[in-house]
Design a protein around this motif. Sequence first.
Motif, PDB file in Angstrom:
ATOM      1  N   UNK A 131       9.356  17.327  -0.534  1.00  0.00           N
ATOM      2  CA  UNK A 131       8.614  17.121   0.720  1.00  0.00           C
ATOM      3  C   UNK A 131       7.381  16.247   0.462  1.00  0.00           C
ATOM      4  N   UNK A 132       6.697  16.511  -0.660  1.00  0.00           N
ATOM      5  CA  UNK A 132       5.513  15.712  -1.017  1.00  0.00           C
ATOM      6  C   UNK A 132       5.951  14.263  -1.273  1.00  0.00           C
ATOM      7  N   UNK A 133       7.037  14.133  -2.018  1.00  0.00           N
ATOM      8  CA  UNK A 133       7.536  12.795  -2.344  1.00  0.00           C
ATOM      9  C   UNK A 133       7.880  12.031  -1.059  1.00  0.00           C
ATOM     10  N   UNK A 189       6.578   7.754   2.804  1.00  0.00           N
ATOM     11  CA  UNK A 189       6.267   7.313   4.160  1.00  0.00           C
ATOM     12  C   UNK A 189       5.022   6.441   4.233  1.00  0.00           C
ATOM     13  N   UNK A 190       4.176   6.502   3.179  1.00  0.00           N
ATOM     14  CA  UNK A 190       2.926   5.723   3.187  1.00  0.00           C
ATOM     15  C   UNK A 190       3.095   4.340   2.551  1.00  0.00           C
ATOM     16  N   UNK A 191       4.233   4.157   1.874  1.00  0.00           N
ATOM     17  CA  UNK A 191       4.394   2.915   1.085  1.00  0.00           C
ATOM     18  C   UNK A 191       4.225   1.663   1.935  1.00  0.00           C
ATOM     19  N   UNK A 192       4.853   1.664   3.109  1.00  0.00           N
ATOM     20  CA  UNK A 192       4.827   0.477   3.957  1.00  0.00           C
ATOM     21  C   UNK A 192       3.382   0.137   4.347  1.00  0.00           C
ATOM     22  N   UNK A 193       2.603   1.152   4.622  1.00  0.00           N
ATOM     23  CA  UNK A 193       1.202   0.916   5.027  1.00  0.00           C
ATOM     24  C   UNK A 193       0.394   0.353   3.860  1.00  0.00           C
ATOM     25  N   UNK A 194       0.675   0.892   2.652  1.00  0.00           N
ATOM     26  CA  UNK A 194      -0.054   0.401   1.480  1.00  0.00           C
ATOM     27  C   UNK A 194       0.315  -1.067   1.228  1.00  0.00           C
ATOM     28  N   UNK A 195       1.584  -1.413   1.422  1.00  0.00           N
ATOM     29  CA  UNK A 195       2.005  -2.821   1.265  1.00  0.00           C
ATOM     30  C   UNK A 195       1.233  -3.717   2.231  1.00  0.00           C
ATOM     31  N   UNK A 196       1.040  -3.200   3.418  1.00  0.00           N
ATOM     32  CA  UNK A 196       0.303  -3.925   4.444  1.00  0.00           C
ATOM     33  C   UNK A 196      -1.141  -4.177   3.999  1.00  0.00           C
ATOM     34  N   UNK A 215      -4.193  -2.655  -8.727  1.00  0.00           N
ATOM     35  CA  UNK A 215      -3.045  -2.406  -9.590  1.00  0.00           C
ATOM     36  C   UNK A 215      -2.389  -1.064  -9.261  1.00  0.00           C
ATOM     37  N   UNK A 216      -3.242  -0.056  -9.068  1.00  0.00           N
ATOM     38  CA  UNK A 216      -2.742   1.292  -8.743  1.00  0.00           C
ATOM     39  C   UNK A 216      -1.976   1.265  -7.412  1.00  0.00           C
ATOM     40  N   UNK A 217      -2.567   0.581  -6.432  1.00  0.00           N
ATOM     41  CA  UNK A 217      -1.909   0.491  -5.118  1.00  0.00           C
ATOM     42  C   UNK A 217      -0.584  -0.243  -5.231  1.00  0.00           C
ATOM     43  N   UNK A 218      -0.587  -1.299  -6.069  1.00  0.00           N
ATOM     44  CA  UNK A 218       0.633  -2.093  -6.185  1.00  0.00           C
ATOM     45  C   UNK A 218       1.752  -1.268  -6.829  1.00  0.00           C
ATOM     46  N   UNK A 219       1.365  -0.490  -7.857  1.00  0.00           N
ATOM     47  CA  UNK A 219       2.377   0.348  -8.520  1.00  0.00           C
ATOM     48  C   UNK A 219       2.954   1.358  -7.538  1.00  0.00           C
TER      49      UNK A 219
END
Lengths: 316, 260
Positions: free
Chosen positions: B213-215, B220-227, B251-255
């Motif tokens: 569930x955490x994963x 679900x947040x990945x797309x927003x971080x890419x943005x 770097x952390x966000x990109x990973x």
Amino acid sequence: MPAETEFVAELTAVLAYTADTRDVGPLRELTEEAARREDLSKSSWLLAKCELERELCRERDAADAVMVWEGLARHAAGLPDEDPARLVINTMRAKYVKRRGHPGDPERAAELYRREWERRRRLLPEEDPRLSTARANYAVAVRDRGRPGDIKEALGILEEETKRRVDRFGAHLPFTWIAHVVLAQTLILLAEETDDPEERRRLAAEAADNTHDKLTQRRRRFGWSHAATLRAQVVRAHALVLTGDLTAAIEILDPLVGQEKAMQIEPGRCDLLLARAHREGHPVKALHHAGTSARLAVSVWQRTQAEKLVAELTVT
Amino acid sequence: MAYPVSQLETTPTARWLADMRRAKSRTQYFHALRTLLRDAHDPARLPTREELNRLTGHDSSSTIYSVFNQDSLVHALDGPPRTSRLGRLDIVAKAVIEAKVWSYGEYRTGWIKALRRCPRWPERTVATSLLHTIVLWATHEPEFAIAGCYAPPYSAVQDLCVVVDGTLSEPEAEQLLQSVVETADGPLGDLPATVVDVVYDRLLDTAFQAPEAILRSLEGQRERVRDVLHLLDRMSEDEVGRALPHGVSVELLRRFAEGA
């Protein structure tokens, strides 16, 4: 009555949403729609209206809030005594009368809470938790009325109420934790009043006991930044200041300074407690916090305490 | 964005309920069940077939079978274990299971309207709002709530499974809701939030704290971080430094965004 049932179910779910997000938009929209609908009873609309006003009153001046609830009480006049909206209105009116600060309001609030408690005793079975809530509200109103003997009377009711909740509903529920925290607040007030150091320490230790595991439970249930969690921390820190566990008190209070508005407690309350905790070890810090508390104080009690500390520390 | 309710509209119980709403004979039996349960000295005891037939004015003892064996909820439910378990129940018990779903229908519609109305549902709140709605049903329909050992309406069981995106199995969701219904039958029933508190830790432990569930929530947040990364790439180093919270690097966000 499908429309009525659907509406109350929708209201119930919207209230769960409002409680977790503090977004009152959907509740406002639902209430406005209900006012225009002809297939709903007055009771259902009024219940939605009460829940909306309960939210809006968090940001209102207490005197304005009293007017809102008195207006709603007039709306509810024709409804039966046990109507859920009426129960909300009676309690909320008493709550804001108590906070308004007009001369005679504490007396009137205690009287309104007493009437509500008696009304519920007439209407509800003994084990109904809404009766428990009314009993605790009455005790707090008596405690805050300020007559000689009021705190002790309130303490008696609250001790009984806390035990009742533990026995009947279990120690693991927030409903029971509230009683523990209110009991702790009352023990602290009594400790502050007494001149006997041993008695003060005993009362404060009991208050600390009543908040001991409640902080962990509250954080787990509501999160660190929830107003009720923060308030409970202030109560515990206050108890620790009185028992002399100053390091533990400071550890709790330091991150809470300036958050009184979010906690819905008197501004400068954390500063006052920090001033007392630092008084022996760090008089300079103590003086700073005492000054801040005196400047922000609303109540006579806090201002007097803070100014007394400022005077003592300035002479030193 | 309001909660997407399309999956809730296509659960087997939701489809079954939509199909049977106009089934007159069935609802006649449901009303009779409610009356008999209300008048019973022991609310846990189910009425007999004879009592039901008498109250609905059916002379033939087979009528109840012909009504409830046709388009039954048991057939509408997916999965062999559940089907076989329910299949073994007698006809009155099957009717009770259906009556629970039927009597919960309007409460469910109100809940779904709320899901559509409110714009920013936290996942947990969708689940707790369902529990609040069940408390409301249980306190307004105590006869159906108590019958069948406090079993919740199956529609709510399947709704809860949808809401937690499969982290709870149907039996787990059923058990959790059963605790809610049983608690609502006691004195706490008048304080829905307190009833929900009784099972809150269990709900979180089983449905939301599960690693998957955490994963999923993080996915679900990945797309927003890419943005956000797209914007950060256009900014100077100094601006990026001011934009990011302490301890967080590009770097952390990109990973995270790339799923490393």
